[in-house]
Design a protein around this motif. Sequence first.
Motif, short mmCIF file in Angstrom:
data_model
loop_
_atom_site.label_atom_id
_atom_site.label_comp_id
_atom_site.label_asym_id
_atom_site.label_seq_id
_atom_site.Cartn_x
_atom_site.Cartn_y
_atom_site.Cartn_z
N SER A 48 2.90 3.33 -7.83
CA SER A 48 2.48 2.55 -9.00
C SER A 48 3.51 2.69 -10.11
O SER A 48 3.87 3.80 -10.52
N LYS A 60 -2.47 5.27 -5.23
CA LYS A 60 -1.03 5.09 -4.99
C LYS A 60 -0.24 6.36 -5.29
O LYS A 60 0.85 6.32 -5.88
N GLU A 120 8.70 5.05 -10.33
CA GLU A 120 7.44 4.73 -11.02
C GLU A 120 7.65 4.31 -12.47
O GLU A 120 6.70 4.18 -13.22
N SER A 134 -4.65 5.14 -0.77
CA SER A 134 -4.86 3.69 -0.87
C SER A 134 -5.39 3.26 -2.23
O SER A 134 -5.11 2.14 -2.69
N LEU A 166 0.71 7.17 1.04
CA LEU A 166 0.14 7.11 -0.30
C LEU A 166 -1.36 6.89 -0.22
O LEU A 166 -1.86 6.22 0.69
N SER A 206 0.82 -1.22 0.00
CA SER A 206 0.00 0.00 0.00
C SER A 206 0.85 1.26 0.00
O SER A 206 0.38 2.34 -0.32
N GLN A 207 2.15 1.11 0.38
CA GLN A 207 3.03 2.27 0.42
C GLN A 207 4.02 2.27 -0.75
O GLN A 207 5.06 2.91 -0.71
N THR A 208 3.71 1.49 -1.78
CA THR A 208 4.56 1.42 -2.97
C THR A 208 3.93 2.19 -4.12
O THR A 208 2.74 2.03 -4.40
#
Length: 482
Positions: free
Chosen positions: A14, A346, A238, A343, A341, A10-12
């Motif tokens: 996109s 992202k 990204e 949810s 980020l 969830s903290q990565t």
Amino acid sequence: MKNETAASSSQTLSKSMKPSWVFAMALGSAVGWGAFILPYEWGVSGGLGGTVIGFALGGLIIAIIAVSYGKVIEKLPVAGGSVAFALSGLGRIHGFIAGWCLTLGYACIVALNASAVTLVFRVTLPDLVMRAKLYSVAGWDIYLPEVIIAILFIIGFAILNIRGIAISGRFQFIAVVLLLLGVGIIFIISGIMFLVQGIPLPPAFPEGISPWTAIFTIVAFAPWAYVGFDSIPQLAGEFNFSPKKAFSLLMWGVFAATAIYLAMMIAVTIAVGQNHDQYASDDWPTAASITDLMGTFGLILMVLAVGMGVLTGLNGFFVSSSRVLLTMGRAHMVPRGFAQLDSQFKTPKNAIVFVATLCLISPWFGRSALSWIVDMTSVGISVAYFYTCYCAYKIGKTGYVFGMEKKVSPSSSMKWFGLVGCLLAGGFLALLLVPGSPGQLGIQPLSALIFWAILGIVFYFIRRKSYYALPDEELHRAVYES
């Protein structure tokens, strides 16, 4: 274990940025509004000869610096760009300095692009926006409709950026294509009219100004003129492609930006001819001269080009500034909320909202006051250039900096490009700060720079305990593995 994996995911960011979108981010940010509003001023201060030579030299210098960016991105493909590179090469205090320089610098350019939107409305719809005058700041009249327009654009692009990097990237690509189309047509038509009508040109260098002064006045502008090409390292976390492609994207971005600046300068020089005084009192002398040369079609082309330049600048610097704040939040340089980020999309929602909130203040101060702050951001950008080049130098010399997955073989070419880049970045700083130099900052931007530095020192000591309490292992994981 499953919950930890979900939390990490969830903290990565996109990974959806295509090479064409990344190139558009770099070019659209680097060109912005300046290529379409400032050529008249460049003609006054540098002349066609000084501007062409100055941008050719400036572009070459930036290209050399861009080599370091490309090489470092290969080894450290993470969000945050120069913040992460400074942290890797010289440690925590330098990471904070780079972040402080870039956050305010990028946010100010978001604000200036928002004010440039209102300038377009001033020229195209003066009766609509130049009413309900509020007050004047530094000789610039501020009207309520202009303030509202700038606020709406800032909020609109904040929402666009919150809703996902893919939307931002796609928009940027379309806008850059339209920008290139507008510039190309303006350049071709002005060139044809010059050849057919035999339009007389002004002297290559302004009277009373030495050629060297004219040239280096433009060279000193290069850090600001090209700021935005470094949005590529901000987006490294990204990429949906190999970081090795970043080098060619950087080189093409610098080349294309130089070509656009020179094309617009040549076109405006032809349009103005020997009649500089005729346009001195215009709000937008560049557009006025092109309109006189080409008629209404010229104005349409200018509005298209500057409109796309302004919107790509707004979009690109929202992306860059929010990624800098994201990295600083991950490293505890600023509150951790900036590292969170959204949810669903992202994206660093809190960082984007903060940049928008900061920029919402700017429409109330006018372009004159804001330009003082933007002028001093060239210093901050030059500092970021230095840190990146130093990181490249250190990798080239030792084969390793903090944050790399593994040590690599030292590289003589990378070491020397990094060293030369450091010297060139130092030269930019000298042009901006040494008294009597052609690009020396004026009293107002220098005062803003001093205030900015003092504010940074205060904030550093406020955050120092939390920042240094983060162990190196967690810092590595947060900045280089997220």
